[in-house]
Scaffold this motif. Structure first.
Motif: not given
Length: 346
Positions: A155, A160, A171, A201, A205
């Motif tokens: 990605t 997100g 996301l 990101t 995550l």
């Protein structure tokens, strides 16, 4: 599961100041339209859906300060604020889309007292936010149709909860896969020069315990050649009528590499990101940002920016033919994308 980037509670708007991540998680209150515009320009809030939501709430905050005005005065001041807000970032279509939804309310309700118009603007702002939360959920589950199990996903940038009202676009597909028990691993592009992948990101995550590996942008091709990437997902800031996608700079390179290596590559975006007034991506205005964003990485001082030749576009345009499809809240638009966009809308 996710940390909301935008909170509207008790008629107060707060956003995560994304320029401080990952070192500090700080919510910044937006007390007026000037602060809202500054937050958008300086990337304290970013991501096309999040910008649109913030803009809508910003106009409500502006409207609330005009409760003592006549209708004509109210419209004059609101139009002035809307124009300033519209110019804060030119590429993300959700900004103008949200502004127009608010403008439609106050420009067509001269029959109502200003106080009631303000209440309608508040309700519409909340509705825009709630729509995006639902759209993110729907995109995530539609996207599961193209995720293998197990799956190594690459990605780009940040798509997100920091970029939307819900759990995200690209996301969001990853979060849906995690929730459904998929065995997934994510390669995160650093996303130069501002580092939205590395700073945002990668942080998201890790906060959600999703296995991930941070890479620099120039490493993506070598991973594809080594057959370590099964799927590429990125977002969109504006999508033309033919399916061309404007997204964070570097997305085009990924799509071209994916096409060469025969790896599926999808953009993920709600229909609020589509701009059907533009026949192709060639007509999308690309924002050029300050040279300091690149120069500061390497320790150059501000004086150099006055005469240094630096090219810093925030976005590029991926031709539709390089994409496997576009994942939306209504389903997946497959190739030929231009033809299928029309069928989705009709």
């Amino acid at each position: 599961m996710y940390t909301p980037a935008i909170i509207f509670k008790d008629d107060k708007l707060k956003i995560i100041d994304q320029t401080l991540l990952p070192a500090r998680l700080v919510y910044l209150e937006i007390p007026d339209i000037a602060t809202c515009i500054e937050a958008i320009k300086t990337l304290k809030v970013r991501g096309a859906p999040a910008i649109g939501i913030c803009a809508a709430y910003g106009l409500f905050i502006a409207a609330r300060s005009l409760s003592d005005k006549t209708y004509n005065e109210f419209v004059h001041y609101m139009d002035t604020d809307a124009a300033l807000l519209f110019g804060s970032r030119p590429t993300a279509v959700n900004l103008g889309w949200a502004i127009e939804r608010i403008r439609l309310i106050y420009q067509t309700r001269a029959d109502l007292p200003v106080s009631q118009i303000i209440n309608l603007i508040r309700a519409e702002s909340i509705h825009i936010h709630e729509e995006d939360i639902q759209a993110c959920t729907d995109m995530g589950y539609h996207g599961l149709k193209i995720v293998s199990n197990p799956c190594n996903i690459l990605t780009h940038c940040n798509t997100g909860s920091l970029a939307t009202g819900g759990w995200g676009t690209a996301l969001g597909v990853i979060y849906a896969a995690q929730k459904e028990g998929y065995d997934i691993h994510v390669y995160v592009d650093e996303t130069r020069p501002v580092g939205q992948g590395a700073r945002l990101t990668f942080w998201e995550l890790m906060q959600n315990d999703i296995p991930c590996t941070l890479i620099t942008d120039s490493m993506a091709g070598s991973l594809m050649k080594a057959k370590k990437i099964d799927l590429i997902l990125f977002g969109a800031d504006r999508i033309a009528a033919n399916g061309d996608v404007a997204n964070k700079i570097g997305s085009y390179s990924l799509a071209a590499l994916a096409s060469f290596h025969k790896i599926p590559c999808y953009a993920v975006a709600p229909f609020s990101t589509f701009d059907l007034s533009l026949l192709s991506g060639d007509l999308i205005e690309i924002e050029l940002r300050k040279s300091q964003e690149i120069l500061h990485i390497y320790g150059y001082n501000d004086n150099l920016s006055e005469f240094a030749d630096v090219y810093n576009p925030a976005f590029d345009v991926t031709p539709a033919e390089l994409l496997s499809g576009i994942i939306t809240e209504q389903g997946i638009i497959s190739q030929p994308i231009a033809k299928h966009i029309l069928s989705f809308i009709e």
